[in-house]
Design a protein around this motif. Structure first.
Motif, short mmCIF file in Angstrom:
data_model
loop_
_atom_site.label_atom_id
_atom_site.label_comp_id
_atom_site.label_asym_id
_atom_site.label_seq_id
_atom_site.Cartn_x
_atom_site.Cartn_y
_atom_site.Cartn_z
N GLY A 5 -3.91 8.56 2.34
CA GLY A 5 -2.49 8.90 2.44
C GLY A 5 -1.90 8.50 3.78
O GLY A 5 -0.70 8.62 4.01
N VAL A 6 -2.75 8.00 4.69
CA VAL A 6 -2.31 7.68 6.05
C VAL A 6 -1.82 6.23 6.11
O VAL A 6 -2.39 5.35 5.46
N SER A 7 -0.76 6.02 6.86
CA SER A 7 -0.28 4.66 7.07
C SER A 7 0.20 4.54 8.51
O SER A 7 0.35 5.53 9.21
N HIS A 8 0.47 3.31 8.96
CA HIS A 8 0.84 3.05 10.35
C HIS A 8 -0.25 3.59 11.28
O HIS A 8 0.03 4.12 12.36
N SER A 9 -1.49 3.42 10.87
CA SER A 9 -2.64 3.90 11.64
C SER A 9 -3.86 3.13 11.14
O SER A 9 -3.89 2.67 9.99
N PRO A 10 -4.90 3.01 12.00
CA PRO A 10 -6.11 2.32 11.53
C PRO A 10 -6.75 3.01 10.32
O PRO A 10 -7.56 2.40 9.62
N ASP A 11 -6.40 4.27 10.04
CA ASP A 11 -6.99 4.99 8.89
C ASP A 11 -6.37 4.61 7.55
O ASP A 11 -6.85 5.05 6.50
N GLU A 12 -5.28 3.84 7.59
CA GLU A 12 -4.66 3.38 6.33
C GLU A 12 -5.72 2.60 5.53
O GLU A 12 -6.45 1.79 6.09
N TRP A 13 -5.79 2.85 4.21
CA TRP A 13 -6.87 2.23 3.45
C TRP A 13 -6.53 2.12 1.98
O TRP A 13 -5.74 2.91 1.46
N ALA A 14 -7.11 1.15 1.33
CA ALA A 14 -7.08 1.06 -0.13
C ALA A 14 -8.39 0.39 -0.53
O ALA A 14 -8.90 -0.47 0.20
N SER A 15 -8.95 0.79 -1.66
CA SER A 15 -10.22 0.19 -2.07
C SER A 15 -9.97 -1.23 -2.58
O SER A 15 -8.87 -1.56 -3.03
N ALA A 16 -11.03 -2.05 -2.53
CA ALA A 16 -10.90 -3.44 -3.01
C ALA A 16 -10.50 -3.44 -4.48
O ALA A 16 -9.65 -4.23 -4.91
N ASP A 17 -11.09 -2.55 -5.27
CA ASP A 17 -10.78 -2.50 -6.71
C ASP A 17 -9.31 -2.17 -6.94
O ASP A 17 -8.65 -2.75 -7.81
N ASP A 18 -8.78 -1.23 -6.16
CA ASP A 18 -7.37 -0.86 -6.34
C ASP A 18 -6.45 -2.01 -5.92
O ASP A 18 -5.42 -2.25 -6.54
N CYS A 19 -6.83 -2.71 -4.83
CA CYS A 19 -6.02 -3.87 -4.41
C CYS A 19 -6.00 -4.91 -5.52
O CYS A 19 -4.95 -5.49 -5.83
N LEU A 20 -7.16 -5.14 -6.14
CA LEU A 20 -7.23 -6.13 -7.22
C LEU A 20 -6.43 -5.67 -8.43
O LEU A 20 -5.79 -6.49 -9.11
N VAL A 43 0.86 -1.19 0.00
CA VAL A 43 0.00 0.00 0.00
C VAL A 43 0.89 1.24 0.00
O VAL A 43 1.95 1.25 0.64
N GLU A 44 0.51 2.27 -0.75
CA GLU A 44 1.31 3.49 -0.73
C GLU A 44 1.14 4.20 0.61
O GLU A 44 0.06 4.20 1.20
N GLN A 45 2.25 4.77 1.09
CA GLN A 45 2.21 5.45 2.38
C GLN A 45 2.35 6.94 2.12
O GLN A 45 3.31 7.59 2.52
N GLY A 46 1.38 7.48 1.41
CA GLY A 46 1.38 8.85 0.98
C GLY A 46 0.29 8.99 -0.07
O GLY A 46 -0.48 8.05 -0.30
N ARG A 47 0.21 10.17 -0.71
CA ARG A 47 -0.90 10.42 -1.62
C ARG A 47 -0.46 10.70 -3.05
O ARG A 47 -1.19 11.32 -3.83
N ARG A 48 0.74 10.28 -3.41
CA ARG A 48 1.21 10.58 -4.77
C ARG A 48 0.29 9.97 -5.83
O ARG A 48 -0.01 10.59 -6.83
#
Ligand SMILES: [Zn+2]
Length: 413
Positions: A380-395, A203-208
């Motif tokens: 853009g958040v990581s190392h926190s419960p707010d870290e996220w990626a959509s299912a479509d993006d993961c796929l 997962v990206e750890q930022g918002r680039r």
């Protein structure tokens, strides 16, 4: 991005694995995860990984550090032929109260990529490995990427064994309790020789990628980064009966250090963080007799990062404190030809740097051809419960990873 469409069952398999992982190491209240090396949670995650590999008929081995490697094909026969394998994977451990994606996306994603390749009837011309690196975050013993650092020798075996957690348990003791023999720790040439190429999905750890409007990107390089332990001595005494001018308050020195790190980081255009401190004796009404803090410093320019640490050292020395380097990783460039090849293969994906360390970087610094794929993280958040990626993006990330393996382990490789 252009990739081979993901098979329905590969996507379904990923969703099922994600569901299985959801409860392991979950902190009920925050929704975050605490998955530390050589704990019960870690053992459950390792068992989960072993079971998923067994289900796919992959051959599971562990190296001298306990990292888990699952092979499709014979890695040693490939080494003998001079065509070592293509390894994908990441880690399953987390920071304290970390997010769900950092690590597990790359491990479950790698297993789903294997499903995708098999569904496509792909026969690898060289073996494909899936790895679960142990102790990537260094949450328990303070050294990040301990799993890859030990097998490459970047972290010496004696030092690794002697690292302690906050309860004073050494890594050697923790490994022993988890059923592993700590005497095997050390550089593992046999394991390293099997890795022709390593590609880590993360997962990206930022918002680039959000700004670039792409669900997936290829990693170019990792900023230089390090960790330092800062210890300041003091004298324990009563908070009510000790005059201010008679105090030796260790915590004052640590506070000055934290402010100095921030100021220097601004001046040097770096980032510096003190996110963990420990205070002895730790009583509300007791002056601190010892204060320790962990400084994490990174930036695009290695010299600038080291100037931040020098400034911190100056301030701490006024309080008779000590700064000890726990880890240092120089700028890591992923293999430029591999990065280019992946970006073109996937239809012209953006190529982005990262300020976060990864096992892929440790392997790259040991001379192994390595690269990374990042999946967009809207918060853009990581190392926190707010870290996220959509299912479509993961796929999308999994489809990209599968195409990369097809390219690197296929007939044309
Ligand atoms: Zn990670």
């Amino acid at each position: 991005m252009s990739t081979t469409p993901l098979h329905g069952f590969a996507a379904a398999g990923f969703r099922r694995m994600w569901h299985d992982l959801e409860t392991l190491g979950l902190n009920g209240r925050s929704g975050g995860y605490s998955r530390f090396a050589w704990t019960r949670e870690d053992s459950d995650l390792r068992a989960w990984f072993a079971a998923e590999c067994a289900e796919r008929g992959l051959d599971l081995t562990t190296d001298r550090m306990g990292n888990q490697w699952a092979w499709w094909g014979d890695p040693d026969a490939a080494v003998a032929l001079g065509a070592p394998g293509v390894v994908i994977g990441s880690h399953l451990d987390s920071v304290p109260d970390g997010g769900a994606f950092d690590g597990p996306l790359g491990v479950a994603g790698a297993l789903a990529a294997v499903d995708q390749l098999r569904g496509a009837g792909f026969t690898p011309s060289r073996p494909v490995g899936v790895v679960n690196f142990v102790d990537e975050e260094g949450s328990r013993f303070g050294v990040a990427c301990a799993g890859s650092r030990v097998i490459t020798g970047a972290l010496g075996a004696d030092r690794a064994r002697a690292l302690t957690d906050r309860d004073g348990v050494t890594m050697a003791e923790a490994m022993g309790r988890a059923g592993r023999d700590p005497s095997t720790l050390g550089r593992d040439d046999e394991t390293l020789a099997r890795i022709g190429t390593f590609v880590e999905l993360h997962v990206e750890q930022g918002r680039r990628l959000v700004d670039l409007g792409s669900s997936v990107g290829v990693g170019s390089d990792i900023w230089p980064h390090g960790r330092w332990r800062v210890d300041v001595p003091g004298e324990a005494n009563h908070a009510g009966t000790t005059a201010l001018d008679e105090r030796e308050d260790a915590l004052l020195g640590l506070a000055a250090m934290i402010i100095a790190a921030r100021r220097a980081a601004v001046e040097q255009d770096c980032v510096a963080t003190v996110g963990k401190v420990s205070v002895v004796p730790g009583g509300v009404n007791a002056i601190a007799s010892r204060a320790s803090g962990w400084l994490d410093a990174r930036g695009a320019d290695a010299d600038a990062v080291l100037r931040v640490v020098d400034e911190v050292r100056d301030v701490v020395s006024d309080f008779d404190g000590l700064v000890t380097q726990e880890s240092w990783t120089p700028t890591t460039d992923f293999d430029p030809a591999l990065v280019r090849r992946m970006a073109i293969l996937l239809g012209g994906l953006p190529v982005i740097p990262t300020g976060a360390g990864h096992d892929a970087g440790i392997l790259a610094n040991d001379g192994i051809r390595a690269a990374m794929l990042f999946v967009r993280n809207p918060t853009g958040v990581s190392h926190s419960p707010d870290e996220w990626a959509s299912a479509d993006d993961c796929l999308d990330g999994i489809a990209a990873l599968a195409d990369v393996v097809t390219d690197l382990a296929g007939d044309g490789a």
